[in-house]
Structure formats: C-alpha cells, structure tokens
Design an enzyme around this catalytic site. Structure first.
Site, mmCIF file in Angstrom:
data_model
loop_
_atom_site.group_PDB
_atom_site.id
_atom_site.type_symbol
_atom_site.label_atom_id
_atom_site.label_comp_id
_atom_site.label_asym_id
_atom_site.label_seq_id
_atom_site.Cartn_x
_atom_site.Cartn_y
_atom_site.Cartn_z
ATOM 1 N N HIS A 168 0.845 -1.202 0.000
ATOM 2 C CA HIS A 168 0.000 0.000 0.000
ATOM 3 C C HIS A 168 0.882 1.254 0.000
ATOM 4 O O HIS A 168 0.665 2.187 -0.777
ATOM 5 C CB HIS A 168 -0.902 -0.046 1.238
ATOM 6 C CG HIS A 168 -1.697 1.206 1.472
ATOM 7 N ND1 HIS A 168 -3.023 1.311 1.127
ATOM 8 C CD2 HIS A 168 -1.346 2.404 2.004
ATOM 9 C CE1 HIS A 168 -3.456 2.521 1.445
ATOM 10 N NE2 HIS A 168 -2.460 3.204 1.986
ATOM 11 N N GLU A 169 1.886 1.277 0.863
ATOM 12 C CA GLU A 169 2.747 2.462 0.966
ATOM 13 C C GLU A 169 3.564 2.659 -0.309
ATOM 14 O O GLU A 169 3.701 3.783 -0.804
ATOM 15 C CB GLU A 169 3.667 2.346 2.185
ATOM 16 C CG GLU A 169 2.939 2.283 3.529
ATOM 17 C CD GLU A 169 2.002 3.460 3.748
ATOM 18 O OE1 GLU A 169 2.300 4.567 3.271
ATOM 19 O OE2 GLU A 169 0.958 3.273 4.382
ATOM 20 N N HIS A 172 1.565 4.283 -3.039
ATOM 21 C CA HIS A 172 1.457 5.748 -2.963
ATOM 22 C C HIS A 172 2.608 6.408 -3.731
ATOM 23 O O HIS A 172 2.412 7.401 -4.423
ATOM 24 C CB HIS A 172 1.529 6.222 -1.508
ATOM 25 C CG HIS A 172 0.221 6.171 -0.773
ATOM 26 N ND1 HIS A 172 -0.941 6.747 -1.254
ATOM 27 C CD2 HIS A 172 -0.114 5.634 0.432
ATOM 28 C CE1 HIS A 172 -1.910 6.557 -0.379
ATOM 29 N NE2 HIS A 172 -1.440 5.877 0.653
ATOM 30 N N GLU A 231 -6.176 6.743 -1.246
ATOM 31 C CA GLU A 231 -6.161 5.569 -0.362
ATOM 32 C C GLU A 231 -6.670 4.339 -1.084
ATOM 33 O O GLU A 231 -6.088 3.257 -1.010
ATOM 34 C CB GLU A 231 -7.019 5.840 0.878
ATOM 35 C CG GLU A 231 -6.351 6.738 1.885
ATOM 36 C CD GLU A 231 -4.942 6.298 2.175
ATOM 37 O OE1 GLU A 231 -4.769 5.193 2.724
ATOM 38 O OE2 GLU A 231 -4.016 7.031 1.820
HETATM 39 ZN ZN LIG Z 1 -2.306 5.287 2.387
#
Ligand SMILES: [Zn+2]
Length: 303
Positions: A168-169, A172, A231
């Site tokens: 997830h990170e 980004h 997100e």
């Molecule tokens: Zn995030």
C-alpha cells in the site's frame, strides 16, 4: 499582479467615494485563466489505473524531496533504528520482493485493462529502514524511501499482512500521490492569493466569509475526495503488488480488520484519511479474484 496590501489602499485613495466593497472580477478571471492553463499543462495519466492526475514535478524531484525528508525523519529517530536481526532482514526481503514484482504486475494488468502510463521504474530509489517504536505505522516517501515501525508487527502478525501494508505504501509512491498533493496545494495557494486580491476592497467581515468559503471549498471539493481516492488506489495497487510478489493477498482483509480494532489515539496515515474500514474491506474483497489471478500468473507454486 500587485501585492494586495498596498494595492487595496492605493485604489481606495484613487477611487475616493467608490469604495463599493465589491469583488474585483478581473483578478478572478485572470486567476481562473492561469489555473486552467496550469491544470491542462500538468495533467497526466497515472500508472496502473490510468486516472488523470495533476502532477508538476518529476520522479527525480520526488526522489530529492523524499531523501531530504527521509534524512530528517531518520535523524530524529537516531537510536531507534534497527539494522540487524530478523526483523530488518524480513522487512528488506518483503520490500525487495514487492519492488521487483512492480514492473511484472504493471505489465500484466496493462494486458488485461489496457490503461495506465508506464512507471519510470529506474528513476525510483528504494530503501527501507526499521524503526523501533510503539506506533503501528509504515510509510513510503515520494521517490521510494520507506520505513516500518515495529509497532505494526503485532498488528500485521504475518509476512503476508506486512506485505499488504508495505505494498500500500509503495503504491502511494509509484502513483505519485505526494506530487499530486503538492500540485493541489499550489492550486489552492494561487486561488487563495487571487481571492485575497479580488476581495481586498470588501469590508473585512465579508472578505473573511468569502475566504473561509473558498478554503472549505478546496478542502471538501477536492482535497478530501482526492485523499480518499488515493487511499483506495493505493489499496488496489498494493494488493496487486503483494499478490504479484507471491504473498497471500487474502491476508490484507484480516490486517485492515485488526487495524480498525487498534486505531487508538494515533491512527496511522492509512486509517486517518479513509472514511470507513468497511468500505476498504469491501473493495479489497471485490479485487481479490483479480489479485489471485496475478498471483497465479507470476508465482510458480500452486495455491
Ligand atoms: Zn495510504
């Protein structure tokens, strides 16, 4: 454009009785023209999803900015950085697998959905540190510098779930969300200055109301919706990265459930900007079949 403090006094003196308290529309029209130009000339396609995004800076600039921030954070954590032992080894291994899977996952998804710009993989400079801390958190800065706080390990409970967090990170960073946020902030700043000039003849109370309305409009009109969009996009791409790196994507569900349970007084970034953990879990479930396909295509072992 004249700085608005002096300009407003000047025009008041010149206009004498004509202190109408109105809006200077020409300022707004000029600003709108410039903002439109800025928007059109900096709009590009995001990788993986093909979403149109506003990004002014390059990945190289991301790397430079990220490195600066990374050094600051790490020097603030001096003494808490864990370099040896099982944990940093495991974290480095997960990061390496996720990053290595990136181009393969991207190519595979492109085959099936045909969208998304090509990620300039060679421009990112990946690195990961482990920070001893009670915080259940992890981050990846623009350009690729990551950290995992040990407080997240008991929440993750296993490598597959930790891979979901780190995926997830990393997503980004790949999707340039930091750079996009910077472009949005610039738009807001330009808009705010223009509105300040345009309303400088109004009486202070009215001007304050107009400025507050513009601030709220920027926040609720695009800042918050974009942060939710970011997100969700990071959840999607992170899930695919974890699956493509041969981690079990299903572990992401339990992870976000446990995250919800341990929100606490310092919620990690991925909790604080998302409206609802339930929506997130529903989304992940709806993407799970695709994630399994990615895992089946890129991993030798059978599941
Ligand atoms: Zn995030």
């Amino acid at each position: 454009m004249t700085p608005y403090g002096s300009n407003s006094n000047e025009s008041r003196m010149m206009a004498g009785t004509r202190r109408s308290g109105g809006m200077r529309w020409w300022v707004l029209i000029l600003a709108a023209g410039y903002l439109g130009y800025y928007y059109l000339s900096n709009r590009q396609e995001a990788s993986f999803t093909g979403r149109k995004q506003l990004v002014e800076t390059t990945v190289e600039q991301d790397v430079a900015l990220g490195l600066q921030a990374y050094r600051d954070i790490l020097s603030g954590e001096r003494g808490n950085i864990v370099t040896e032992g099982e944990t940093p080894e495991m974290v480095r291994d997960i990061a390496q697998r996720l990053v290595a899977a990136g181009p393969k996952v991207e190519a595979l998804l492109k085959q099936s959905n045909g969208v998304g710009a090509d990620t300039p993989w060679d421009q990112f400079e990946w690195a990961v540190s482990v920070i001893e801390s009670d915080q259940a958190n992890a981050f990846c800065l623009p350009g690729g510098k990551m950290a995992v706080y040990t407080g997240i390990l008991p929440v993750a409970q296993n490598q597959d779930a930790l891979a979901a967090v780190m995926g997830h990170e990393i997503a980004h960073a790949i999707l340039r969300h930091g750079a996009e946020r910077m472009a949005h902030q610039k738009l807001t700043q330009i808009g705010t200055v223009a509105a300040g000039v345009a309303t400088s003849d109004m009486d202070p109370q009215r001007q304050q109301m107009v400025m507050a309305a513009i601030g709220a409009g920027a926040k609720f009109g695009y800042m918050l919706p974009f942060s939710r969009e970011h997100e969700s996009e990071a959840d999607y791409v992170g899930l695919m990265l974890a699956a493509g790196a041969c981690f079990d994507p299903n572990e992401s569900i339990g992870l976000w459930e446990r995250m919800g349970a341990t929100g606490g007084q310092r919620p990690p970034e991925f909790m604080s900007t998302h409206p609802s953990g339930e929506t997130r879990i529903q989304n992940l479930q709806s993407w799970m079949a695709d994630a399994e396909k990615v895992r089946a295509a890129l991993c030798e072992q059978t599941f």
